[in-house]
Design a protein around this motif. Structure first.
Motif, PDB file in Angstrom:
ATOM      1  N   SER A 254       0.837  -1.195   0.000  1.00  0.00           N
ATOM      2  CA  SER A 254       0.000   0.000   0.000  1.00  0.00           C
ATOM      3  C   SER A 254       0.872   1.244   0.000  1.00  0.00           C
ATOM      4  CB  SER A 254      -0.901  -0.008   1.232  1.00  0.00           C
ATOM      5  OG  SER A 254      -1.396   1.254   1.513  1.00  0.00           O
ATOM      6  N   GLU A 255       0.324   2.325  -0.486  1.00  0.00           N
ATOM      7  CA  GLU A 255       1.064   3.577  -0.446  1.00  0.00           C
ATOM      8  C   GLU A 255       1.222   4.053   0.991  1.00  0.00           C
ATOM      9  OE1 GLU A 255      -3.251   4.496  -0.975  1.00  0.00           O
ATOM     10  OE2 GLU A 255      -1.772   3.160  -1.860  1.00  0.00           O
ATOM     11  N   GLY A 329      -5.497   8.444  -4.041  1.00  0.00           N
ATOM     12  CA  GLY A 329      -4.661   7.366  -4.537  1.00  0.00           C
ATOM     13  C   GLY A 329      -3.624   7.858  -5.520  1.00  0.00           C
ATOM     14  N   LYS A 330      -2.738   6.962  -5.900  1.00  0.00           N
ATOM     15  CA  LYS A 330      -1.708   7.299  -6.877  1.00  0.00           C
ATOM     16  C   LYS A 330      -2.313   7.404  -8.269  1.00  0.00           C
ATOM     17  CE  LYS A 330       1.781   4.874  -4.127  1.00  0.00           C
ATOM     18  NZ  LYS A 330       2.745   3.750  -4.071  1.00  0.00           N
ATOM     19  N   GLU A 332      -1.549   6.156 -11.097  1.00  0.00           N
ATOM     20  CA  GLU A 332      -1.666   4.929 -11.884  1.00  0.00           C
ATOM     21  C   GLU A 332      -2.566   3.900 -11.216  1.00  0.00           C
ATOM     22  OE1 GLU A 332       1.850   4.432  -9.091  1.00  0.00           O
ATOM     23  OE2 GLU A 332       1.017   6.020 -10.359  1.00  0.00           O
ATOM     24  N   GLU A 333      -3.142   4.258 -10.071  1.00  0.00           N
ATOM     25  CA  GLU A 333      -3.932   3.318  -9.286  1.00  0.00           C
ATOM     26  C   GLU A 333      -5.423   3.570  -9.475  1.00  0.00           C
ATOM     27  OE1 GLU A 333      -3.420   2.014  -4.779  1.00  0.00           O
ATOM     28  OE2 GLU A 333      -4.354   3.969  -4.945  1.00  0.00           O
ATOM     29  N   TYR A 334      -6.178   2.477  -9.534  1.00  0.00           N
ATOM     30  CA  TYR A 334      -7.636   2.583  -9.609  1.00  0.00           C
ATOM     31  C   TYR A 334      -8.193   2.666  -8.194  1.00  0.00           C
ATOM     32  CZ  TYR A 334     -12.477   1.015  -9.835  1.00  0.00           C
ATOM     33  OH  TYR A 334     -13.838   0.914  -9.678  1.00  0.00           O
ATOM     34  N   GLY A 353     -10.566  -0.368  -4.390  1.00  0.00           N
ATOM     35  CA  GLY A 353      -9.427  -0.438  -5.288  1.00  0.00           C
ATOM     36  C   GLY A 353      -9.343  -1.840  -5.851  1.00  0.00           C
ATOM     37  N   VAL A 355      -6.883  -5.189  -7.238  1.00  0.00           N
ATOM     38  CA  VAL A 355      -5.586  -5.838  -7.054  1.00  0.00           C
ATOM     39  C   VAL A 355      -5.582  -7.095  -7.906  1.00  0.00           C
ATOM     40  CG1 VAL A 355      -6.396  -7.112  -5.024  1.00  0.00           C
ATOM     41  CG2 VAL A 355      -3.962  -6.754  -5.350  1.00  0.00           C
ATOM     42  N   LYS A 383     -10.556   0.371   0.706  1.00  0.00           N
ATOM     43  CA  LYS A 383      -9.594   1.324   1.246  1.00  0.00           C
ATOM     44  C   LYS A 383     -10.329   2.437   2.004  1.00  0.00           C
ATOM     45  CE  LYS A 383      -5.781   1.799  -0.915  1.00  0.00           C
ATOM     46  NZ  LYS A 383      -4.651   2.161  -1.793  1.00  0.00           N
TER      47      LYS A 383
END
Length: 894
Positions: A254-255, A329-330, A332-334, A353, A355, A383
């Motif tokens: 995780s970020e 979120g980042k 590039e992240e959904y 999110g 994975v 999340k």
């Protein structure tokens, strides 16, 4: 089989000290001449309980059938049972014959007669042994426990088999394939039980007495225990393999958070001038906040739009503007936000999110020319972002917590967020996959917390996971408590093998209800549906499992449940699948979730449409043709009684308290003239417009409908019918508002054909000759005319058209009932023209979702705009702000 018959059979078997066995033609066994038993043709490494069968074979306890097979899945009979039992407890060559009229000198006679002489077996009242009869688990448990002199459980004079089953439980000797006390056991199950007892195998997963009875939760002893239970449930299926790929030990990291320091509420300039008078989300329990897609704090409106979160400066209305739009979120992240809370300077956003995991492959399936993309499987990750909004124009993420699984719902109580999630995990058991799982914990739900450096860890270790009795699916129910006042405080969580559907929360307890798919068990009819209940205590930012229970029937929604004076109340609809009958019930349970009071069989043939508990009363609406509103007195929780009921056309999907003695119902009107009593359902043509009704329930024995209002015709719809959060109600402000889409029958539809008969039927209608007939003295007499009923019919059915999309605002009081104050829409003139012409519009983003107020201003919110209207000036429009499209994103990360 009924429960009484099941109990009677078991009690009779106890009196006989008996077993039950296989057909005589299959009972003959063979002995190897080499001293080592032959390999059975129908037993391989893929056979369930293969290790046990091999043990019994190697120790000369079983030799199989003359054709070289063992028949592992065949039910075992009394003769075979005696052979295996005596082979396990005696190494000597046994002799004996003529110990029963039907046991003379057959192959099984030495084993049966030896067991009888040891007091292990007995015959039936007619004197016979009946070697061909099959044996059930309860009978087998008694004989095995006595034969091996096991330490028995507590004796129960009413349940003879309990002490023997508990004896096997202590030895971890009850195979997971055994599900009921009275089920016939198979040859491989018998082998497994004998092996575990004789070889002292105690590291295998075992059923418990309570589990077989269908009560209580089982606590896993280890990861291998969980794995054994999973293998019992999992059905293998074929899958295409491309090449070998390592199974990940854990989900992608995780970020990290922007800091783990406590996020204390502090004053900020942007919040100056906020109104202290503002509406909040319509919740079920005061003090228990519920998440929503739109929130309000007295100055700002918070809105989820697509994958973005918006903050609108709303108060005062003349300064209204969209302040910021951001995506969590980042880049590039959904991540897709679902719901949120706002409390002080914190915004808490829950969402989903994605994975992906590479799929494990068997090495022997890999070829050198494999060129395709590695196979993978996907999953969901829930999340939670805790966002510092001290500066509303620059939100900042301070903590991120994520779990494997799907977000179900949540509640916020003071400074704690409580989550309920479901995980439906992927397990790589499929045909041909023969690589052993080295670490089963890799497949358990995981979580990470930025306050703990984003480290991925198990949501719960194997030995703390509890398991429902005999689950049909290996799903995980995850609950968690996230502290909001101090980011340094750990997240409390628990995992059950089960699932969640409906959730109710008080300030002290969280209750989870889930349909019980475990099927019949002891003391329960096979056709009854039921609901499993779980109670978790809430305190000090912790969530602790407390109790589990079950009630007959299924639950409609969260309003079917309630807690009052330490008792839990629940209303259910019971479906008899074998007969197709329906009935409705209300149960009162204590804190252990044991039923202490009930009222059953309400409105047979109908089902529950809405329930509302208010103190020591419950209001229940059932429906089939008319709307019975039941008033149920709960002053004595052990003796709930129906105080009175009212029958009116239509039904209510949602009940909302007006005051202590008045209730408002929201639902649908039904035309009683179009309801045919012989039908099992109401035709859609009979269902009319949206209906509001104000009920007087001061006299519980005689509830009355004081006022009602019907909006539109068939097809009129409001989100309020299934989501209570869409309602704005304030008694002091004489205010009630909700979003609505109104349909009406076209005014130019022509003549109503049913008002005519054959002789004067207009040309635009269909003439159908229907003679007038009378029935007298057993004879039906028809005249020579065609002017009977339905002789002039509509040529085509005219469908209603949508004429309004927006919100209705009403005043409501006990003297005047419902008075329409205004209709508010976000559609512009072009949208309205298209709607009135075609009955539809492309302006979907302009559908109003919520109505709220701040001070003296009413706000309507859609995905496309926020509009402000004056409450003190006849709802005059003050300002409208259109929201920016979703491609305008600011990333404040995480």
């Amino acid at each position: 089989m009924s429960n009484k018959r099941t109990l009677a059979k078991l009690l009779l078997a106890g009196q006989l000290l008996g077993l039950t066995v296989v057909a005589p033609g299959f009972a003959q066994t063979t002995t190897s001449t080499t001293g080592t038993a032959t390999v059975f043709s129908d037993v391989s490494t893929e056979t369930k309980y293969e290790e046990a069968i091999k043990y019994l074979r190697d120790n000369q306890i079983v030799q199989g059938y003359p054709d070289g097979s063992f028949g592992p899945s065949k039910n075992i009979n009394r003769a075979e049972f005696a052979k295996i039992l005596m082979g396990a407890i005696s190494g000597e060559k046994l002799t004996g014959k003529n110990c029963f009229p039907d046991v003379t000198d057959q192959w099984f006679a030495p084993y049966v007669c030896s067991a009888k002489s040891m007091g292990l077996l007995d015959g039936y009242p007619d004197g016979n042994f009946k070697p061909e009869e099959q044996i059930n688990f309860a009978e087998a448990a008694k004989i095995i426990a006595n034969a091996f002199k096991l330490n028995k459980g507590e004796k129960d004079p009413t349940l003879w088999f309990k002490e023997y089953i508990e004896a096997l439980q202590k030895e971890n000797a009850i195979p997971l394939s055994v599900e009921y006390f009275d089920e016939k056991i198979t040859r491989d199950e018998m082998s497994e039980i004998i092996w575990r007892v004789k070889a002292d195998v105690n590291d295998k997963a075992s059923r418990t007495y309570l589990e077989l009875q269908g009560e209580g939760l089982v606590k896993a002893n280890s990861c291998s225990d969980l794995e054994d239970r999973f293998k019992e449930l999992q059905q293998p299926y074929p899958i295409y393999r491309l090449y070998d790929a390592p199974m990940p030990v854990m989900a992608p990291a995780s970020e990290q958070s922007n800091g783990a320091a406590a996020n204390e509420s502090k004053s900020m300039d942007s919040y100056a001038g906020a109104s202290g008078d503002y509406s909040t989300t319509n919740v079920q329990v005061e003090g228990v906040d519920e998440a929503d897609v739109i929130k309000n704090d007295g100055k700002f409106i918070y809105l989820i739009k697509g994958n973005t979160v918006r903050i609108i400066q709303a108060f005062p209305a003349n300064e209204m503007k969209e302040l910021v739009s951001f995506q969590l979120g980042k880049q590039e992240e959904y991540f897709y936000p679902n719901e949120m809370y706002v409390t002080g300077n914190q915004l808490i956003v829950m969402g989903t999110g994605s994975v992906t995991y590479p799929m494990p492959m068997a090495e022997d399936t890999v070829t050198t020319d494999a060129k395709m993309i590695a196979p993978y499987y996907g999953g969901s990750k829930s999340k939670v972002y805790i966002v510092d909004i001290s500066d509303r124009s620059k939100p900042k993420v301070t903590r991120t917590v994520d779990f494997d699984g799907n977000y179900n719902t949540s509640r916020r109580i003071d400074n704690t967020l409580y989550l309920v999630l479901n995980q439906y995990p992927y397990f790589p058991y499929y045909s041909g996959y023969n690589k052993p799982i080295e670490n089963f914990s890799e497949y358990l739900p995981r979580m990470s917390d930025s306050a703990r450096d984003g480290k991925i860890e198990l949501a719960s270790p194997c030995d703390q996971i509890r398991i429902m009795p005999k689950p049909r699916n290996f799903n995980f129910l995850i609950t968690a408590a996230i502290p909001l006042a101090d980011n340094r405080q750990a997240v409390s969580r628990s995992v059950l093998v089960g699932s969640s559907e409906n959730v109710y929360a008080s300030e002290k307890n969280l209750y989870i209800a889930s349909t019980d798919w475990t099927g019949p068990y002891y003391f329960r009819a096979e056709s009854d549906s039921s609901t499993k209940l779980y109670r978790f205590a809430l305190s000090n930012s912790k969530l602790e499992y407390q109790a589990e229970g079950v009630v007959p029937g299924t639950v409609l929604n969260q309003f079917s449940m309630d807690e009052f004076r330490n008792n839990f109340r629940i209303a259910t609809t019971k479906n008899q699948y074998d007969s197709g009958e329906q009935s409705n019930n209300l149960y009162v349970l204590d804190q252990s979730l044991k039923t202490i009071g009930k009222v059953e069989n309400l409105a047979p043939g109908e089902k529950i449409y809405s329930v509302r508990f208010m103190g020591d009363r419950a209001y229940m609406v059932t429906f089939k043709y008319v709307d019975p509103l039941f008033v149920i007195e709960l002053k004595d929780p052990t003796k709930p009684v129906i105080a009175g009921y009212l029958k009116i056309p239509g039904y209510s999907d949602y009940l909302h308290p007006y005051d202590e003695t008045h209730v408002i119902g929201f639902g649908k009107d039904v035309d009683p003239k179009e309801v045919e009593s012989e039908d099992s359902f109401v035709h859609y043509t009979a269902v009319r417009g949206f209906k509001m009704a104000l009920f007087d329930v001061a006299d519980t024995s005689k509830p009355k409908e004081l006022f009602h209002e019907v909006i539109g015709d068939q097809g009129t719809y409001s989100e309020l019918l299934y989501n209570h959060k869409a309602l704005l109600f304030n008694k002091e402000k004489n205010l009630i508002a909700f979003p609505i889409s109104v349909t009406e029958m076209p005014k130019d539809q022509g003549p109503v054909c049913s008002e005519f008969t054959y002789s004067n039927c207009p040309s635009t209608c269909n003439k159908v000759c229907q003679p007038k007939c009378t029935y007298e003295n057993g004879i039906t007499i028809c005249d020579n005319t065609c002017d009977g009923a339905s002789s002039c019919q509509q040529a085509t059915y005219v469908y209603p058209k949508t004429v309004f999309i927006g919100a209705y605002v009403y005043g409501v009081d006990l003297q005047n009932g419902f008075k329409l104050k205004a209709k508010i829409t976000h559609l512009n003139s072009e949208d309205i023209d298209q709607l009135l012409k075609d009955g539809w519009t492309n302006a979907y983003e302009k559908t109003i979702q919520r109505i709220l107020y701040i001070g003296d201003t009413l706000y309507t919110v859609s995905q496309g705009a926020v509009k402000a209207n004056s409450l003190s000036d006849s709802l005059r429009e003050l300002k409208m702000v259109e929201l920016s499209p979703t491609n305008y994103n600011l990333y404040y990360g995480g």
